[in-house]
Design a protein around this motif. Structure first.
Motif, PDB file in Angstrom:
ATOM      1  N   UNK A 219      52.850 -27.417  18.863  1.00 21.78           N
ATOM      2  CA  UNK A 219      52.347 -26.052  18.774  1.00 21.78           C
ATOM      3  C   UNK A 219      53.262 -25.212  17.893  1.00 21.78           C
ATOM      4  N   UNK A 220      54.562 -25.435  18.046  1.00 27.83           N
ATOM      5  CA  UNK A 220      55.500 -24.700  17.206  1.00 27.83           C
ATOM      6  C   UNK A 220      55.338 -25.075  15.744  1.00 27.83           C
ATOM      7  N   UNK A 221      55.042 -26.382  15.528  1.00 30.19           N
ATOM      8  CA  UNK A 221      54.841 -26.818  14.134  1.00 30.19           C
ATOM      9  C   UNK A 221      53.674 -26.062  13.516  1.00 30.19           C
ATOM     10  N   UNK A 222      52.581 -25.977  14.277  1.00 28.96           N
ATOM     11  CA  UNK A 222      51.409 -25.290  13.747  1.00 28.96           C
ATOM     12  C   UNK A 222      51.690 -23.810  13.523  1.00 28.96           C
ATOM     13  N   UNK A 223      52.408 -23.218  14.453  1.00 30.34           N
ATOM     14  CA  UNK A 223      52.742 -21.806  14.292  1.00 30.34           C
ATOM     15  C   UNK A 223      53.664 -21.586  13.089  1.00 30.34           C
ATOM     16  N   UNK A 224      54.522 -22.580  12.861  1.00 26.58           N
ATOM     17  CA  UNK A 224      55.412 -22.481  11.692  1.00 26.58           C
ATOM     18  C   UNK A 224      54.602 -22.628  10.409  1.00 26.58           C
ATOM     19  N   UNK A 225      53.569 -23.446  10.484  1.00 21.19           N
ATOM     20  CA  UNK A 225      52.697 -23.587   9.309  1.00 21.19           C
ATOM     21  C   UNK A 225      52.036 -22.244   8.981  1.00 21.19           C
ATOM     22  N   UNK A 226      51.518 -21.610  10.020  1.00 20.44           N
ATOM     23  CA  UNK A 226      50.899 -20.297   9.819  1.00 20.44           C
ATOM     24  C   UNK A 226      51.917 -19.310   9.255  1.00 20.44           C
TER      25      UNK A 226
END
Lengths: 197, 197, 197, 197
Positions: free
Chosen positions: C89-96
């Motif tokens: 989830x953090x990875x995806x948020x970092x992508x955003x």
DNA sequence: AATGAATGAGTTTTCATTCAT
DNA sequence: GATGAATGAAAACTCATTCAT
């Protein structure tokens, strides 16, 4: 004495490369035409790096001339063989037979000497290079000799008629993509040779 | 009295331009060869702006084909005239005479149809476009008709022999830059036609 | 002390040039669009003579594809970095967050992958080149993996929703020339990611 | 009263031509892209002589803008119809349903407004024409009104999210040539609309 | 307004030849 | 001699825009 396997003698290698380039040029220029063939095409066919070509041929024109000479040299080899036949009429008939033997190539790409000659002629605008002419001279002379030996009248006119007939039938065979034209015209020429007295 | 010189009729200009381009292409392509002739060369010869050429011909190939057709059309005009002669043998002999009449052009640039055919053939890589073949078909058919009317055997073989002889003598005449070859070979063909029964 | 400034290492120049061309193409094609960018534009941006471009790329299309690949490769670099984060989830948020970080570029030129994809699609008339599709595949797969690891339902649907949202917000941000759209939509996506279970 | 069949009223004819050109431009520019479509393409599609186009549109840019406006006008027609539904949420869900209904076109050519916007943006180098932005404004405003009427928070943010989602799913659907993406994303958006309070 | 034709600047692409190592 | 890379001058083709009726 020792390094022949790993490092072939430079003298031979260079000569080999030149020969490879000449042979490749003769073939590719015939198949693709002079103007549509690039130096890179020839280099690739000869397995020689593009830039290296220029150590053997200063210009594309030189390569074209070498190709033309190569084709002439093939003809010389052929007439040398024919010279071993005892009768000049038989020699000429054997020449016609050789032409007919190449009918598939002629139907596909035309006569190497003839098609190259046509293109080379256009390359030398105005100037009288006449490389194309030289290419035919030898064969014409040989044919004339045969006719002369046969004792017929107008040997050089007959030589022109014979070589001209070959050029014409190759051209039509090529344009119509029909090798049988070579066969039929070859038979006609053979009959014609038989009637000459 | 008339303003034709100052104000050329616009209505006819378009059709005229296409014709001018075709005629220019036929001439220049014959003289310089297909590959060495640029669209700009043809445009200049026709006095048309380069870009405008593409309004009439979508590609260079189309122009080349138009030029080929133009040459074929010249031949048609010629054979139509010959058709007015009563005797087929005379028609064929008149054809040969016409060829000989063009000996200087042949010696300088070769036969228009033949040289174009050689180059067009190389342009259609692998494909069987056969535009070159079509160019010869009409003349071959016409010659065959004459031979047939003469009642000789193998009329289509003779047609090929005749047209082939013309192609061959044009090619040699061109390669050797010698118009006399046309004269001599023409005479030989004429004699040959006279002997046919 | 060293001549590196005056005499750059030739050995590396070739490989370097191809890379320089690819990088220049990626940038210029994004900024100007595929159809409005000339080969000369790219050559200039890469400080390479125009004609030399064709030594490295046979056609403009190849350059366009290289540029697309370059952008994809940037994304790969990014996701590789994100993979070092422990939580999907953090990875995806970092992508955003990374997307939002590029808001000014997006507002000015749009998403590189997206805008290139739109134009590339029109270049392949009728054909199913799908280079544009391939460009998205990798990112979609990566996002799907993250959702899968999160254990949420319909991971590939969510991946499409996420990447689609980025494309949409980039497009609107660009059309309205408003980078704030990226900020606000980024925040919304982040909240959305947080609510997924 | 009498010549209606042979000579339709000029006033109408002109308007009809302009409309035909606009409609043709809207369709062809969407399908082929702005830069790959020529004025002649549009003229042909509208059955109008090429030169005549310039009596209705001074430049290609004007035609492009007219096409964009045409697409916006289609959207207006659509939202006008939706306005007849009593519930704003239903209106938005019906909008999504309309998008899904156009899934095959989207998969083949992308969203008309979106793809045009991307290309138009690149055409106005540096300048802030923002025609692309104006194209979205109306739909954004309409969606915002619906959300506002629904009484949900951040109606303009939601409008951007909704329209952005449509742009994103169209783009991905197009790049991947997969209309099902529209179906699935449409369903997701519908569910999302239902959850908003 | 209508129309086919004209224009010319621009774009991609090719290639013989040369160069640096 | 050998080699990959560089160069620059064409050449074919495109097209928005304009023009002459």
């Amino acid at each position: 004495m020792t390094d022949s396997a790993d490092a072939p003698p430079r003298r031979q290698k260079a000569a080999g490369k030149r020969q490879r380039l000449t042979a490749a040029a003769a073939r590719v220029l015939h198949e693709q035409g002079v103007e549509r063939t690039t130096i890179a095409d020839i280099a690739r066919a000869a397995d020689v790096p593009t830039g290296n070509v220029y150590y053997y041929f200063k210009t594309k024109d030189e390569l074209v001339e070498a190709a033309l000479t190569e084709h002439v040299s093939h003809l010389k080899t052929l007439t040398d063989q024919l010279d071993q036949l005892p009768d000049p009429r038989e020699r000429l008939k054997a020449l016609v037979a050789a032409w007919v033997g190449g009918r598939d190539t002629a139907a596909r790409y035309g006569c190497p000497t003839g098609t190259l000659a046509v293109e080379v002629d256009k390359r030398t605008e105005g100037g009288l290079d006449l490389a194309a002419g030289r290419a035919f001279r030898q064969l014409l002379d040989w044919a004339e000799s045969q006719f002369r030996e046969m004792g017929v009248a107008d040997p050089d006119g007959l030589a022109i008629a014979l070589i001209g007939a070959y050029q014409g039938m190759s051209l039509l065979s090529n344009a119509l993509r029909d090798p049988e034209i070579m066969t039929r015209e070859g038979a006609r020429l053979t009959r014609w040779l038989d009637t000459l007295t």
